[in-house]
Scaffold this active site. Structure first.
Site, PDB file in Angstrom:
ATOM      1  N   GLU A 103       0.903  -1.140   0.007  1.00 22.74           N
ATOM      2  CA  GLU A 103      -0.008  -0.014   0.060  1.00 22.74           C
ATOM      3  C   GLU A 103       0.776   1.274  -0.133  1.00 22.74           C
ATOM      4  O   GLU A 103       1.924   1.232   0.545  1.00 22.74           O
ATOM      5  CB  GLU A 103      -0.937   0.123   1.064  1.00 22.74           C
ATOM      6  CG  GLU A 103      -2.471  -0.464   0.928  1.00 22.74           C
ATOM      7  CD  GLU A 103      -3.224   0.392   0.378  1.00 22.74           C
ATOM      8  OE1 GLU A 103      -2.391   1.269  -0.500  1.00 22.74           O
ATOM      9  OE2 GLU A 103      -4.437   0.392   0.389  1.00 22.74           O
ATOM     10  N   ASP A 104       0.267   2.281  -0.738  1.00 17.84           N
ATOM     11  CA  ASP A 104       1.091   3.563  -0.589  1.00 17.84           C
ATOM     12  C   ASP A 104       0.811   4.310   0.891  1.00 17.84           C
ATOM     13  O   ASP A 104       1.795   4.911   1.384  1.00 17.84           O
ATOM     14  CB  ASP A 104       0.650   4.574  -1.540  1.00 17.84           C
ATOM     15  CG  ASP A 104      -0.792   4.624  -1.801  1.00 17.84           C
ATOM     16  OD1 ASP A 104      -1.675   3.771  -1.296  1.00 17.84           O
ATOM     17  OD2 ASP A 104      -1.396   5.856  -2.350  1.00 17.84           O
ATOM     18  N   ASP A 107      -3.974   5.470   6.208  1.00 18.84           N
ATOM     19  CA  ASP A 107      -4.430   6.733   6.997  1.00 18.84           C
ATOM     20  C   ASP A 107      -5.355   6.060   8.127  1.00 18.84           C
ATOM     21  O   ASP A 107      -4.784   5.914   9.124  1.00 18.84           O
ATOM     22  CB  ASP A 107      -5.162   7.211   5.468  1.00 18.84           C
ATOM     23  CG  ASP A 107      -5.406   8.846   5.857  1.00 18.84           C
ATOM     24  OD1 ASP A 107      -5.682   9.205   6.929  1.00 18.84           O
ATOM     25  OD2 ASP A 107      -5.320   9.480   5.022  1.00 18.84           O
ATOM     26  N   PHE A 156      -2.717  16.291   4.202  1.00 19.93           N
ATOM     27  CA  PHE A 156      -3.010  15.741   3.011  1.00 19.93           C
ATOM     28  C   PHE A 156      -1.927  15.892   1.873  1.00 19.93           C
ATOM     29  O   PHE A 156      -1.274  16.777   1.577  1.00 19.93           O
ATOM     30  CB  PHE A 156      -4.291  16.706   2.291  1.00 19.93           C
ATOM     31  CG  PHE A 156      -4.908  15.631   1.080  1.00 19.93           C
ATOM     32  CD1 PHE A 156      -5.545  14.795   1.274  1.00 19.93           C
ATOM     33  CD2 PHE A 156      -4.284  16.268  -0.120  1.00 19.93           C
ATOM     34  CE1 PHE A 156      -6.252  14.002   0.304  1.00 19.93           C
ATOM     35  CE2 PHE A 156      -4.758  15.544  -1.361  1.00 19.93           C
ATOM     36  CZ  PHE A 156      -5.680  14.421  -1.083  1.00 19.93           C
ATOM     37  N   ARG A 169       0.291  11.858  -8.919  1.00 18.69           N
ATOM     38  CA  ARG A 169       0.619  10.369  -8.651  1.00 18.69           C
ATOM     39  C   ARG A 169       1.960  10.496  -9.195  1.00 18.69           C
ATOM     40  O   ARG A 169       2.961   9.558  -8.666  1.00 18.69           O
ATOM     41  CB  ARG A 169      -0.249   9.243  -9.464  1.00 18.69           C
ATOM     42  CG  ARG A 169      -1.618   9.278  -8.936  1.00 18.69           C
ATOM     43  CD  ARG A 169      -2.435   8.025  -9.169  1.00 18.69           C
ATOM     44  NE  ARG A 169      -3.851   8.141  -9.091  1.00 18.69           N
ATOM     45  CZ  ARG A 169      -4.564   7.908  -8.165  1.00 18.69           C
ATOM     46  NH1 ARG A 169      -3.855   7.247  -7.019  1.00 18.69           N
ATOM     47  NH2 ARG A 169      -5.776   7.816  -8.054  1.00 18.69           N
TER      48      ARG A 169
HETATM   49  C1  PRP Z   1      -5.916   5.500  -0.703  1.00 17.96           C
HETATM   50  C2  PRP Z   1      -4.740   4.541  -0.474  1.00 17.96           C
HETATM   51  C3  PRP Z   1      -5.535   3.344   0.652  1.00 17.96           C
HETATM   52  C4  PRP Z   1      -6.300   4.255   1.254  1.00 17.96           C
HETATM   53  C5  PRP Z   1      -5.872   4.503   2.678  1.00 17.96           C
HETATM   54  O1  PRP Z   1      -6.567   4.763  -1.655  1.00 17.96           O
HETATM   55  O2  PRP Z   1      -4.092   3.798  -1.285  1.00 17.96           O
HETATM   56  O3  PRP Z   1      -5.736   2.438  -0.164  1.00 17.96           O
HETATM   57  O4  PRP Z   1      -6.540   5.407   0.696  1.00 17.96           O
HETATM   58  O5  PRP Z   1      -6.805   5.409   3.455  1.00 17.96           O
HETATM   59  P1  PRP Z   1      -7.594   4.865   4.763  1.00 17.96           P
HETATM   60  O6  PRP Z   1      -6.524   4.046   5.619  1.00 17.96           O
HETATM   61  O7  PRP Z   1      -8.257   5.924   5.403  1.00 17.96           O
HETATM   62  O8  PRP Z   1      -8.707   3.579   4.618  1.00 17.96           O
HETATM   63  P2  PRP Z   1      -7.809   5.595  -2.313  1.00 17.96           P
HETATM   64  O9  PRP Z   1      -9.228   5.188  -1.833  1.00 17.96           O
HETATM   65  O10 PRP Z   1      -7.523   7.143  -2.634  1.00 17.96           O
HETATM   66  O11 PRP Z   1      -7.515   5.106  -3.930  1.00 17.96           O
HETATM   67  P3  PRP Z   1      -6.356   5.253  -4.868  1.00 17.96           P
HETATM   68  O12 PRP Z   1      -5.151   4.400  -4.480  1.00 17.96           O
HETATM   69  O13 PRP Z   1      -6.634   4.831  -6.299  1.00 17.96           O
HETATM   70  O14 PRP Z   1      -5.788   6.681  -5.002  1.00 17.96           O
END
Ligand code: PRP
Length: 183
Positions: A103-104, A107, A156, A169
Protein backbone atom coordinates in the site's frame (compact mmCIF):
# COMPACT_ATOMS: atom_id res chain seq x y z
CA UNK A 1 7.49 15.00 -12.27
CA UNK A 2 10.07 16.66 -9.98
CA UNK A 3 9.18 18.91 -7.05
CA UNK A 4 10.53 21.91 -9.03
CA UNK A 5 7.87 21.23 -11.68
CA UNK A 6 5.19 22.07 -9.09
CA UNK A 7 6.38 25.69 -8.86
CA UNK A 8 4.18 27.73 -6.53
CA UNK A 9 1.79 24.79 -6.07
CA UNK A 10 4.38 23.09 -3.82
CA UNK A 11 4.05 23.75 -0.11
CA UNK A 12 6.53 21.37 1.55
CA UNK A 13 8.45 18.18 0.72
CA UNK A 14 7.88 15.56 3.42
CA UNK A 15 9.91 12.69 1.93
CA UNK A 16 12.41 13.35 -0.85
CA UNK A 17 13.43 11.00 -3.64
CA UNK A 18 16.69 9.91 -2.03
CA UNK A 19 14.96 9.01 1.25
CA UNK A 20 12.28 7.05 -0.63
CA UNK A 21 14.87 5.12 -2.63
CA UNK A 22 17.02 4.38 0.41
CA UNK A 23 14.05 3.11 2.41
CA UNK A 24 12.83 0.92 -0.44
CA UNK A 25 16.19 -0.83 -0.64
CA UNK A 26 16.06 -1.46 3.13
CA UNK A 27 12.48 -2.75 3.00
CA UNK A 28 13.24 -4.98 0.01
CA UNK A 29 16.15 -6.59 1.86
CA UNK A 30 13.98 -7.19 4.94
CA UNK A 31 11.18 -8.75 2.91
CA UNK A 32 13.69 -10.91 0.98
CA UNK A 33 15.13 -12.20 4.26
CA UNK A 34 11.74 -12.78 5.91
CA UNK A 35 10.28 -14.73 2.97
CA UNK A 36 13.44 -16.65 1.98
CA UNK A 37 12.52 -20.10 0.69
CA UNK A 38 8.78 -19.32 0.64
CA UNK A 39 6.47 -18.58 -2.26
CA UNK A 40 5.39 -14.95 -2.03
CA UNK A 41 2.67 -12.98 -3.79
CA UNK A 42 2.84 -9.19 -3.64
CA UNK A 43 -0.66 -7.73 -3.86
CA UNK A 44 -0.64 -4.09 -4.96
CA UNK A 45 -3.68 -1.97 -4.17
CA UNK A 46 -4.51 0.19 -7.17
CA UNK A 47 -3.89 2.87 -7.99
CA UNK A 48 -1.72 4.41 -5.30
CA UNK A 49 0.64 1.44 -4.90
CA UNK A 50 1.79 1.34 -8.53
CA UNK A 51 5.04 3.28 -7.99
CA UNK A 52 5.92 1.41 -4.81
CA UNK A 53 5.17 -2.00 -6.33
CA UNK A 54 7.39 -1.23 -9.31
CA UNK A 55 10.30 -0.02 -7.17
CA UNK A 56 10.00 -2.51 -4.30
CA UNK A 57 9.64 -5.59 -6.52
CA UNK A 58 12.65 -4.59 -8.64
CA UNK A 59 14.76 -3.98 -5.53
CA UNK A 60 14.00 -7.52 -4.31
CA UNK A 61 15.92 -10.69 -5.21
CA UNK A 62 12.98 -13.02 -4.46
CA UNK A 63 11.28 -14.63 -7.53
CA UNK A 64 7.91 -13.34 -6.41
CA UNK A 65 4.48 -13.20 -8.02
CA UNK A 66 2.57 -9.93 -8.42
CA UNK A 67 -1.17 -9.43 -8.45
CA UNK A 68 -3.43 -6.41 -8.09
CA UNK A 69 -6.66 -5.39 -6.44
CA UNK A 70 -8.67 -2.25 -6.98
CA UNK A 71 -11.11 -1.25 -4.26
CA UNK A 72 -13.37 1.72 -3.84
CA UNK A 73 -14.20 3.35 -0.52
CA UNK A 74 -17.48 5.15 -0.31
CA UNK A 75 -17.16 8.48 1.47
CA UNK A 76 -16.25 12.08 0.93
CA UNK A 77 -13.33 12.83 -1.38
CA UNK A 78 -10.62 12.87 1.26
CA UNK A 79 -11.83 10.47 3.94
CA UNK A 80 -12.69 6.78 3.86
CA UNK A 81 -16.02 5.51 5.12
CA UNK A 82 -14.99 1.92 5.75
CA UNK A 83 -17.52 0.66 3.20
CA UNK A 84 -15.40 -0.97 0.54
CA UNK A 85 -16.31 -2.44 -2.83
CA UNK A 86 -14.03 -4.59 -5.01
CA UNK A 87 -13.54 -3.02 -8.44
CA UNK A 88 -10.91 -5.52 -9.56
CA UNK A 89 -10.24 -8.75 -7.72
CA UNK A 90 -7.08 -10.87 -7.70
CA UNK A 91 -6.50 -12.97 -10.81
CA UNK A 92 -5.18 -15.94 -8.82
CA UNK A 93 -6.29 -18.10 -5.92
CA UNK A 94 -4.26 -17.33 -2.76
CA UNK A 95 -5.22 -20.45 -0.80
CA UNK A 96 -2.12 -21.66 1.05
CA UNK A 97 -0.01 -18.78 -0.28
CA UNK A 98 2.02 -16.15 1.56
CA UNK A 99 0.58 -12.72 0.70
CA UNK A 100 2.15 -9.32 1.26
CA UNK A 101 -0.25 -6.43 0.63
CA UNK A 102 1.59 -3.39 -0.74
CA UNK A 103 0.00 0.00 0.00
CA UNK A 104 1.09 3.57 -0.56
CA UNK A 105 -0.54 4.88 2.62
CA UNK A 106 -2.22 3.73 5.81
CA UNK A 107 -4.47 6.60 6.81
CA UNK A 108 -7.60 5.77 8.86
CA UNK A 109 -6.90 2.05 8.41
CA UNK A 110 -10.45 1.42 7.16
CA UNK A 111 -9.43 0.20 3.71
CA UNK A 112 -6.70 -2.13 4.92
CA UNK A 113 -8.69 -3.60 7.80
CA UNK A 114 -11.45 -4.50 5.36
CA UNK A 115 -8.95 -5.84 2.83
CA UNK A 116 -7.17 -7.98 5.43
CA UNK A 117 -10.46 -9.54 6.55
CA UNK A 118 -11.35 -10.21 2.93
CA UNK A 119 -7.97 -11.78 2.03
CA UNK A 120 -7.78 -13.81 5.25
CA UNK A 121 -11.17 -15.37 4.45
CA UNK A 122 -9.61 -16.98 1.36
CA UNK A 123 -7.40 -19.37 3.34
CA UNK A 124 -3.90 -17.97 2.66
CA UNK A 125 -0.83 -19.27 4.54
CA UNK A 126 -0.23 -15.70 5.77
CA UNK A 127 -1.20 -12.10 5.04
CA UNK A 128 1.03 -9.18 6.01
CA UNK A 129 1.11 -5.50 5.03
CA UNK A 130 3.85 -3.23 3.73
CA UNK A 131 2.94 0.43 3.57
CA UNK A 132 5.24 3.21 2.43
CA UNK A 133 3.52 5.89 4.51
CA UNK A 134 1.53 5.79 7.73
CA UNK A 135 -0.34 8.57 9.54
CA UNK A 136 -0.38 7.50 13.20
CA UNK A 137 -2.64 10.44 14.18
CA UNK A 138 -5.31 9.52 11.63
CA UNK A 139 -5.87 5.92 12.73
CA UNK A 140 -9.49 4.88 13.34
CA UNK A 141 -9.07 1.12 13.01
CA UNK A 142 -5.91 -0.52 14.31
CA UNK A 143 -3.92 -2.21 11.54
CA UNK A 144 -0.40 -3.39 12.29
CA UNK A 145 1.75 -3.44 9.15
CA UNK A 146 4.80 -5.71 9.20
CA UNK A 147 6.72 -3.04 7.27
CA UNK A 148 6.38 0.77 7.31
CA UNK A 149 8.40 3.17 5.19
CA UNK A 150 7.76 6.44 7.02
CA UNK A 151 5.41 7.80 9.66
CA UNK A 152 4.12 11.21 8.57
CA UNK A 153 1.94 13.92 10.14
CA UNK A 154 -1.81 13.97 9.56
CA UNK A 155 -1.70 16.23 6.51
CA UNK A 156 -3.03 15.72 2.98
CA UNK A 157 -0.08 14.55 0.90
CA UNK A 158 0.45 13.81 -2.78
CA UNK A 159 3.15 12.15 -4.86
CA UNK A 160 4.76 8.73 -5.18
CA UNK A 161 1.38 7.27 -6.18
CA UNK A 162 -0.82 9.51 -4.03
CA UNK A 163 -3.20 11.84 -5.83
CA UNK A 164 -5.29 14.95 -5.43
CA UNK A 165 -8.23 14.69 -7.85
CA UNK A 166 -6.25 11.97 -9.72
CA UNK A 167 -3.27 14.28 -10.34
CA UNK A 168 0.28 14.36 -8.87
CA UNK A 169 0.64 10.54 -8.64
CA UNK A 170 3.72 10.91 -10.88
CA UNK A 171 5.44 13.36 -8.52
CA UNK A 172 8.77 11.83 -7.43
CA UNK A 173 8.55 13.05 -3.83
CA UNK A 174 5.88 13.02 -1.11
CA UNK A 175 4.72 16.58 -0.55
CA UNK A 176 1.93 18.87 0.59
CA UNK A 177 0.32 21.28 -1.85
CA UNK A 178 -0.16 25.01 -1.34
CA UNK A 179 -3.69 25.90 -0.12
CA UNK A 180 -4.59 27.73 -3.36
CA UNK A 181 -4.48 24.40 -5.26
CA UNK A 182 -7.56 23.22 -3.36
CA UNK A 183 -9.62 26.38 -3.83
C1 PRP B 1 -5.88 5.44 -0.59
C2 PRP B 1 -4.69 4.53 -0.29
C3 PRP B 1 -5.30 3.48 0.60
C4 PRP B 1 -6.38 4.23 1.32
C5 PRP B 1 -5.89 4.56 2.69
O1 PRP B 1 -6.57 4.91 -1.67
O2 PRP B 1 -4.13 3.97 -1.46
O3 PRP B 1 -5.85 2.42 -0.15
O4 PRP B 1 -6.66 5.43 0.59
O5 PRP B 1 -6.88 5.24 3.41
P1 PRP B 1 -7.55 4.64 4.72
O6 PRP B 1 -6.45 4.07 5.59
O7 PRP B 1 -8.18 5.87 5.35
O8 PRP B 1 -8.57 3.62 4.35
P2 PRP B 1 -7.72 5.68 -2.48
O9 PRP B 1 -9.06 5.17 -2.01
O10 PRP B 1 -7.48 7.16 -2.39
O11 PRP B 1 -7.49 5.14 -3.97
P3 PRP B 1 -6.24 5.30 -4.95
O12 PRP B 1 -5.13 4.40 -4.43
O13 PRP B 1 -6.75 4.83 -6.28
O14 PRP B 1 -5.83 6.76 -4.96
Amino acid sequence: MHSDDLGVDLERILVDEEALNRRIVELAAQVDADYAGRDLILVGVLKGAVMLMADLSRAMKHPLEMDWMAVSSYGSGTTSSGVVRIIKDLDRDITGKHVLVVEDILDSGLTLSWLLRNLNSRGPASVEVLTMLRKPEAVRVAVTPAYVGFDIPNEFVVGYGLDYAEKYRNLRVVATLAPHVYS
